[in-house]
Design an enzyme around this catalytic site. Structure first.
Site, short mmCIF file in Angstrom:
data_model
loop_
_atom_site.label_atom_id
_atom_site.label_comp_id
_atom_site.label_asym_id
_atom_site.label_seq_id
_atom_site.Cartn_x
_atom_site.Cartn_y
_atom_site.Cartn_z
N GLY A 1 -6.66 6.95 -6.07
CA GLY A 1 -5.49 6.08 -6.08
C GLY A 1 -5.79 4.79 -5.35
N LEU B 1 -3.42 -6.95 -10.97
CA LEU B 1 -2.53 -6.49 -9.90
C LEU B 1 -1.98 -7.65 -9.08
N ASN B 2 -2.76 -8.72 -8.94
CA ASN B 2 -2.22 -9.90 -8.23
C ASN B 2 -0.92 -10.36 -8.87
N ALA C 1 1.22 -8.59 -10.80
CA ALA C 1 2.34 -7.65 -10.65
C ALA C 1 2.80 -7.58 -9.19
N PHE D 1 -0.57 0.56 -18.23
CA PHE D 1 -1.79 0.11 -17.55
C PHE D 1 -2.34 1.29 -16.77
N GLU E 1 0.82 -0.21 -6.46
CA GLU E 1 0.23 -1.55 -6.41
C GLU E 1 -0.34 -1.85 -5.02
N PHE F 1 -11.60 -0.19 5.46
CA PHE F 1 -11.22 0.76 4.40
C PHE F 1 -12.09 2.01 4.42
N GLU G 1 -6.14 7.43 -10.91
CA GLU G 1 -6.50 8.78 -11.41
C GLU G 1 -6.02 9.82 -10.40
P1 TGC Z 1 -13.69 -5.00 -3.12
O1 TGC Z 1 -15.15 -4.71 -2.86
O2 TGC Z 1 -12.89 -5.68 -2.08
O3 TGC Z 1 -13.58 -5.81 -4.48
C1 TGC Z 1 -14.14 -5.33 -5.70
C2 TGC Z 1 -14.15 -6.51 -6.65
O4 TGC Z 1 -12.81 -6.92 -6.91
C3 TGC Z 1 -12.60 -8.27 -6.44
N1 TGC Z 1 -11.27 -8.29 -5.84
C4 TGC Z 1 -10.25 -8.92 -6.39
N2 TGC Z 1 -10.17 -9.67 -7.50
C5 TGC Z 1 -8.99 -10.19 -7.81
N3 TGC Z 1 -7.89 -9.97 -7.05
C6 TGC Z 1 -7.92 -9.21 -5.93
N4 TGC Z 1 -6.82 -8.99 -5.22
C7 TGC Z 1 -9.15 -8.66 -5.55
N5 TGC Z 1 -9.56 -7.87 -4.53
C8 TGC Z 1 -10.86 -7.67 -4.72
C9 TGC Z 1 -13.70 -8.52 -5.44
O5 TGC Z 1 -13.99 -9.89 -5.34
C10 TGC Z 1 -14.84 -7.75 -6.06
O6 TGC Z 1 -15.33 -8.50 -7.17
P2 TGC Z 1 -16.89 -8.47 -7.58
O7 TGC Z 1 -16.96 -9.38 -8.74
O8 TGC Z 1 -17.62 -8.92 -6.36
O9 TGC Z 1 -17.17 -7.04 -7.93
O10 TGC Z 1 -13.03 -3.63 -3.52
P3 TGC Z 1 -12.85 -2.32 -2.70
O11 TGC Z 1 -13.42 -1.20 -3.51
O12 TGC Z 1 -13.28 -2.52 -1.27
O13 TGC Z 1 -11.28 -2.13 -2.73
C11 TGC Z 1 -10.43 -2.98 -2.15
C12 TGC Z 1 -8.99 -2.43 -2.23
C13 TGC Z 1 -8.82 -1.14 -1.46
C14 TGC Z 1 -8.12 -3.51 -1.61
C15 TGC Z 1 -8.61 -2.19 -3.69
O14 TGC Z 1 -9.33 -1.13 -4.22
C16 TGC Z 1 -7.14 -1.95 -3.86
O15 TGC Z 1 -6.38 -2.89 -4.00
N6 TGC Z 1 -6.68 -0.66 -3.90
C17 TGC Z 1 -5.30 -0.32 -4.23
C18 TGC Z 1 -5.25 0.19 -5.64
C19 TGC Z 1 -4.00 -0.25 -6.34
O16 TGC Z 1 -3.30 -1.16 -5.94
N7 TGC Z 1 -3.71 0.40 -7.45
C20 TGC Z 1 -2.59 0.01 -8.23
C21 TGC Z 1 -2.58 0.73 -9.56
S1 TGC Z 1 -1.49 0.01 -10.75
C22 TGC Z 1 0.04 0.32 -10.17
O17 TGC Z 1 0.27 0.82 -9.13
C23 TGC Z 1 1.11 -0.12 -11.05
S2 TGC Z 1 2.69 0.28 -10.51
C24 TGC Z 1 3.49 -0.60 -11.65
C25 TGC Z 1 4.98 -0.63 -11.60
O18 TGC Z 1 5.62 0.39 -12.02
O19 TGC Z 1 5.54 -1.70 -11.26
P1 FAD Z 2 -3.72 7.90 -1.90
O1 FAD Z 2 -4.65 6.81 -2.22
O2 FAD Z 2 -4.23 9.30 -1.93
O3 FAD Z 2 -3.11 7.62 -0.45
C1 FAD Z 2 -2.40 8.60 0.31
C2 FAD Z 2 -2.16 8.01 1.70
O4 FAD Z 2 -3.44 7.74 2.33
C3 FAD Z 2 -1.43 6.67 1.67
O5 FAD Z 2 -0.56 6.56 2.77
C4 FAD Z 2 -2.56 5.66 1.80
O6 FAD Z 2 -2.16 4.41 2.32
C5 FAD Z 2 -3.48 6.39 2.76
N1 FAD Z 2 -4.83 5.87 2.69
C6 FAD Z 2 -5.68 5.92 1.63
N2 FAD Z 2 -6.83 5.29 1.94
C7 FAD Z 2 -6.69 4.81 3.21
C8 FAD Z 2 -7.52 4.08 4.10
N3 FAD Z 2 -8.74 3.65 3.74
N4 FAD Z 2 -7.06 3.81 5.33
C9 FAD Z 2 -5.80 4.20 5.71
N5 FAD Z 2 -4.99 4.90 4.92
C10 FAD Z 2 -5.42 5.20 3.69
N6 FAD Z 2 -0.99 3.44 -11.20
C11 FAD Z 2 -1.46 2.84 -12.31
O7 FAD Z 2 -2.65 2.70 -12.51
N7 FAD Z 2 -0.58 2.38 -13.26
C12 FAD Z 2 0.76 2.50 -13.14
O8 FAD Z 2 1.51 2.06 -14.02
C13 FAD Z 2 1.27 3.13 -11.97
N8 FAD Z 2 2.61 3.31 -11.82
C14 FAD Z 2 3.07 4.05 -10.76
C15 FAD Z 2 4.43 4.37 -10.70
C16 FAD Z 2 4.92 5.16 -9.67
C17 FAD Z 2 6.37 5.54 -9.64
C18 FAD Z 2 4.04 5.59 -8.65
C19 FAD Z 2 4.54 6.42 -7.50
C20 FAD Z 2 2.70 5.28 -8.69
C21 FAD Z 2 2.20 4.51 -9.76
N9 FAD Z 2 0.84 4.22 -9.89
C22 FAD Z 2 0.34 3.61 -11.00
C23 FAD Z 2 -0.11 4.78 -8.92
C24 FAD Z 2 -0.15 4.03 -7.60
O9 FAD Z 2 -0.79 2.81 -7.73
C25 FAD Z 2 -0.85 4.95 -6.57
O10 FAD Z 2 0.06 6.00 -6.29
C26 FAD Z 2 -1.25 4.20 -5.33
O11 FAD Z 2 -2.28 3.28 -5.60
C27 FAD Z 2 -1.70 5.16 -4.20
O12 FAD Z 2 -2.59 6.11 -4.67
P2 FAD Z 2 -2.34 7.68 -4.37
O13 FAD Z 2 -0.97 8.01 -4.78
O14 FAD Z 2 -3.46 8.41 -4.99
O15 FAD Z 2 -2.41 7.79 -2.80
#
Ligand code: TGC
Ligand code: FAD
Length: 393
Positions: A146, A248-249, A251, A138, A372, A392, A142
């Protein structure tokens, strides 16, 4: 133990959480625990040391019904969410990297296809993925985006009826071993998802090396260099960031439950060690300071267990909200990593090798704290819900 006291209770059993589970849920939990005890625990120290994920586990997980476990149809097991959470708990008690494999396969890649995909995409990928014969990843994060995926630079532009994908994704679990990638990209109609077979020309994956965390999991950078995709590769039912955030919800719920397993494993390992390690002519478990640590950690563990079960029940009832998930991820991961580090102190010097689990768990949990949604992102999500103000930006 000091004579005259009862036999020690394992931390995970203290509150009799089992009484909150159905017979079927306990059976799924027990089967997963047995599999982890027999097939993962004996090898995990070496896999972590060598930085390998044994790919053959995928088919074994498929046979056990652990992949896309709570999805219905398309040869997916179709259990309830609580059972999926309990399976995550048992897998993560062995290693967070192993739970990660299952999370990404089922909750991120398969869920995206199941929830947002066309009938053809579902029929093509879900049965194979449920069986572990095809591995998914997934791609949302980038190198420069992040926590703020809304800024993503990966693009998909139209070329006739095709799409041309360019850009890169970073830190992608399963990336280097995947057969299919769900990739989120910016298009002229906003952020859309694409189902990309990894053999498509222009797609490449390079694994991240020298990791200090999640060593028994594959983490990769994906690059897309003019990857040509047919219109049918687009997920028709995902529009905007709500697509990936919806996956993401799923996972994140698995993590809320999974980390409870890692914390439990750490405490139980520290309990066993403290009862046999003698210093100053008595087991270190007999010292008040050790007991304080064990008691404080176990109180946090059982609170985390209750939170996980509550969220699981809410998920099955259809009442689980993203804010509730943020509360769960924030609390349970933060407490799990604290527990893992404190358990390492009880193990003393013995705690610094892979012979004992707590430091391996603590190192893995550094990633879980970040991926996540970081701990800060979830705190701000809860803060936004409590105040109505967005902190944010
Ligand atoms: P925001 O303006 O709040 O929302 C944008 C659109 O998204 C909708 N939305 C959601 N929908 C479903 N579930 C949620 N939890 C949602 N949160 C928001 C929202 O309603 C809106 O929809 P629409 O239709 O109006 O456009 O978005 P924002 O840009 O302010 O960002 C909010 C924030 C910071 C919370 C979000 O960007 C965020 O969660 N950032 C963290 C990124 C993250 O978690 N990345 C994970 C990558 S994957 C990964 O890490 C896999 S690890 C896997 C493993 O090894 O287990
Ligand atoms: P950044 O976003 O650059 O954050 C750096 C620091 O700044 C953090 O402490 C953060 O909390 C803080 N910060 C950022 N913004 C704010 C703010 N507004 N206010 C306060 N503090 C802030 N991603 C995928 O898409 N798919 C995957 O399968 C996946 N697997 C992963 C597996 C591993 C082992 C790891 C380590 C990461 C993985 N990720 C994946 C990426 C992961 O989701 C990101 O690392 C994560 O979302 C954080 O992004 P970043 O590393 O760029 O940190």
């Amino acid at each position: 133990m000091t004579s005259g006291t009862a036999a020690p209770i394992l931390a995970g059993d203290l509150l009799d959480i089992d009484s909150l589970l159905t017979e079927e849920e306990r059976a799924i939990r027990d089967t997963t625990r047995r599999f982890a005890d027999d097939n993962i625990r004996p090898h995990i120290g070496r896999w972590f040391d060598e930085g390998t994920f044994p790919r053959e586990l995928a088919v074994e997980f498929g046979n056990l019904g652990l992949l896309g476990m709570h999805l219905a149809g398309y040869e997916c097991p179709g259990t309830n969410a609580m059972s999926y959470g309990l399976a995550c708990m048992e897998l993560e008690a062995a290693d967070s990297g192993i739970r990660s494999f299952v999370s990404v396969q089922g909750s991120l890649a398969m869920y995206s296809i199941h929830r947002y995909g066309s009938q053809e995409q579902k029929l093509e990928w879900l049965p194979r993925m449920a069986a572990g014969r095809a591995i998914g990843c997934f791609g949302l994060t980038e190198p420069d985006f992040g926590s703020n995926p809304a800024g993503m630079r990966t693009t998909a532009r139209r070329d006739g009826t095709d799409w041309i994908l360019n850009g890169s994704k970073m830190w992608i679990t399963n990336g280097g071993i995947a057969d299919v990638a769900v990739v989120w990209a910016r298009t002229d109609e906003g952020i859309r998802g694409f189902v990309v077979p990894t053999g498509t020309p222009g797609f490449s994956a390079v694994d991240v090396k020298r990791k200090l965390s999640m060593r028994a999991s594959v983490t990769s950078e994906l690059s897309f260099d003019d990857v040509r995709l047919p219109q049918e590769a687009m997920l028709p039912h995902a529009h905007g960031l709500s697509g990936p955030l919806g996956a993401l919800n799923e996972a994140r719920f698995g993590i809320v439950c999974g980390v409870v397993g890692a914390a439990r494993d750490c405490i139980e390992s520290a309990q066993r060690y403290a009862l046999t390690r003698v210093q100053f002519d008595r087991p270190i478990a007999g010292f008040q300071l050790t007991q304080q640590k064990l008691a404080d950690m176990t109180v946090e563990l059982v609170k985390a267990q209750l939170l996980a079960v509550h969220l699981g029940r809410a998920k099955d009832a259809g009442t689980l909200t993203p804010t509730m998930i943020s509360v769960g991820k924030l609390n349970n991961v933060r407490e799990a990593i604290d527990i893992a580090r404190t358990c390492r102190t009880i193990l003393g010097g013995s705690g610094i090798t892979t012979e004992y689990a707590p430091l391996r768990h603590a190192n893995n949990l550094e990633s879980v704290l970040t991926y996540e949604g970081t701990v800060e992102v979830h705190a701000l999500s809860v803060g936004r819900a409590l105040t109505g103000l967005n902190a944010f930006t």
